[in-house]
Scaffold this active site. Structure first.
Site, PDB file in Angstrom:
ATOM      1  NE  ARG A   1      -3.976  -1.929   0.379  1.00 36.79           N
ATOM      2  CZ  ARG A   1      -5.396  -1.455   0.792  1.00 36.79           C
ATOM      3  NH1 ARG A   1      -5.542  -0.019   0.898  1.00 36.79           N
ATOM      4  NH2 ARG A   1      -6.005  -2.333   1.018  1.00 36.79           N
TER       5      ARG A   1
ATOM      6  NE  ARG B   1      -8.798   8.344   1.020  1.00 39.05           N
ATOM      7  CZ  ARG B   1      -9.439   9.564   0.565  1.00 39.05           C
ATOM      8  NH1 ARG B   1      -8.732  10.726   0.982  1.00 39.05           N
ATOM      9  NH2 ARG B   1     -10.292   9.659  -0.350  1.00 39.05           N
TER      10      ARG B   1
ATOM     11  NE  ARG C   1      -9.455   8.527  -3.800  1.00 40.48           N
ATOM     12  CZ  ARG C   1     -10.807   9.003  -3.479  1.00 40.48           C
ATOM     13  NH1 ARG C   1     -11.399   9.708  -4.189  1.00 40.48           N
ATOM     14  NH2 ARG C   1     -11.397   8.620  -2.554  1.00 40.48           N
TER      15      ARG C   1
ATOM     16  CG  ASP D   1      -9.100  -2.450  -4.402  1.00 44.44           C
ATOM     17  OD1 ASP D   1      -8.437  -2.058  -3.561  1.00 44.44           O
ATOM     18  OD2 ASP D   1     -10.137  -3.273  -4.070  1.00 44.44           O
TER      19      ASP D   1
ATOM     20  CE1 TYR E   1     -13.198  -6.744   1.904  1.00 46.27           C
ATOM     21  CE2 TYR E   1     -11.652  -8.234   0.927  1.00 46.27           C
ATOM     22  CZ  TYR E   1     -11.819  -7.119   2.115  1.00 46.27           C
ATOM     23  OH  TYR E   1     -11.084  -6.531   2.726  1.00 46.27           O
TER      24      TYR E   1
END
Ligand code: 1CP
Length: 353
Positions: free
Chosen positions: A31, A35, A44, A80, A157
């Site tokens: 990662r 952010r 973003r 992703d 998921y």
């Protein structure tokens, strides 16, 4: 291309993945784009997350951001794991400030049988374009890592519909409706293998299979119900020659079962000392890890000191790719990541020529 002509960072990364000696371990951070970087937040502000994933020039731009700041040896494709379920027909949303949601989760075998067949060249063309664009822009000979969610983690998921700490719905399906579970895992195995193969053909040097939630299972259940599918994905990639990294977060109890999986590199989270992981894995398996990402929230000097210990531990044998034990946490100060990157770049392997 002979090894001597390979660019230095890529060569270092590929050699470490193959368990060969290097001047110092290559490093990247799970990662590493995201952010916690102000330059990522600036992108973003202009586009939502899925648009970012689906716009190859923007995906490449954010994949380069951590390389510019920290000098990582490898970039990772910006995408992703959940775009694969989306390509299979599920509706994926990322609401502001919340995690991802799949709004029509799978609950029955009928639901599973309605999943679409995926042709990566057609249905994930944007992802392959992002691989090509990222590859083309790597200015300093860095390696490029492709990735996908492993079948079990994607199934978590797809059946739960959102993040969870227990993923009880899929784990119940495994025992209560084994036919539905097996069909879902088999379908995912095909799609994930096709997707990773297409990424390698588009220019990825190595691939990582993220089995983030595999640690929820006990070892024998993992070995019986998950490993055959992960092994099948990795076997499909054997012929393409790209190193295969398997990462299951969540503890040492799976390590004794990982031999024979077909991964050249095993990702280790911070709960497993690298020396212990090596003892439990077949000789010659490279290890990746394993700084606790929480250390990056401590003063940078503390994080760098712990990284120094891991570098020494990793250097006890050939085959160490320095990384975190899991992804960079939100709110991580870039200065802490930079301090760790400096520690890795300043390290010399005692086996270096
Ligand atoms: O708001 C934003 O900008 C989105 C935040 C974000 C980012 C930057 C998400 C949502 N995904 C990503 C990118 C991403 N995801 C990458 C490429 C970036 C890089 O590594 O540099 C990768 C490799 C992933 C992989 C991923 N997505 C995993 C496996 C890795 C892991 O951390 O274990 C998982 C579980 C996901 C699902 C996902 N996507 C995003 C979130 C917040 C989550 C976790 C959901 C949950 O269970 O709570």
């Amino acid at each position: 291309m002979s090894a001597a002509l390979l660019p230095a960072k890529r060569e270092r990364f590929l050699r470490a993945c193959r368990g060969q000696d290097v001047d110092r371990p290559p490093f990247w951070f799970m990662r590493q784009a995201g952010r916690y970087l102000p330059e990522y937040r600036a992108v973003r502000e202009r586009v939502d997350f899925l648009t970012l994933c689906k716009t190859p020039e923007l995906a490449a731009e954010v994949a380069f951001q951590p390389l510019r700041r920290f000098g990582c040896d490898a970039a990772i494709l910006f995408s992703d794991i959940l775009v694969v379920p989306q390509a299979m027909g599920l509706t994926l949303t990322f609401g502001a400030g919340e995690g991802p949601r799949l709004t029509e989760p799978l609950r029955t075998r009928d639901d599973v049988s309605r999943l679409l067949r995926v042709d990566p060249g057609r249905d994930l063309a944007y992802m392959l374009a992002a691989v090509r664009q990222t590859r083309a822009g790597l200015s300093d000979g860095e390696a490029l890592i492709g990735f996908a969610g492993a079948p079990f983690t994607l199934a978590c998921y797809m059946v739960e519909g959102e993040g969870s700490t227990s993923f009880a719905r899929l784990r119940t399906m495994m025992h209560a409706d084994p036919a539905a579970y097996d069909e879902l895992m088999t379908r995912l195995t095909d799609v994930v293998a096709d997707c990773l193969q297409a990424q390698v053909e588009a220019g990825a040097d190595a691939v990582q299979l993220f089995d983030t939630w595999a640690g929820l299972l006990d070892g024998p259940t993992w070995a019986a119900r998950v490993a055959p599918h992960a092994r099948a994905v990795l076997a499909r990639l054997a012929a393409c020659g790209a190193p295969r990294i398997y990462f299951a977060a969540g503890g040492p109890h799976l390590l004794p079962h990982l031999g024979g999986l077909g991964a050249e590199v095993i990702g280790c989270d911070w709960r497993t000392p690298l020396a212990e992981a090596r003892r439990l894995l077949p000789p010659g398996t490279a290890v990746q890890g394993n700084l606790d990402p929480v250390l990056l929230l401590a003063p940078p000097a503390v994080a760098a000191a712990r990284a120094g210990e891991i570098l020494v531990e990793g250097d006890a044998a050939a085959g160490h790719v320095f990384n975190l034990g899991h992804g960079v946490l939100p709110g991580t100060p870039p200065a802490a990541v930079a301090a760790v990157a400096d520690a890795v770049r300043g390290f010399r392997s005692r086996r270096a020529a």
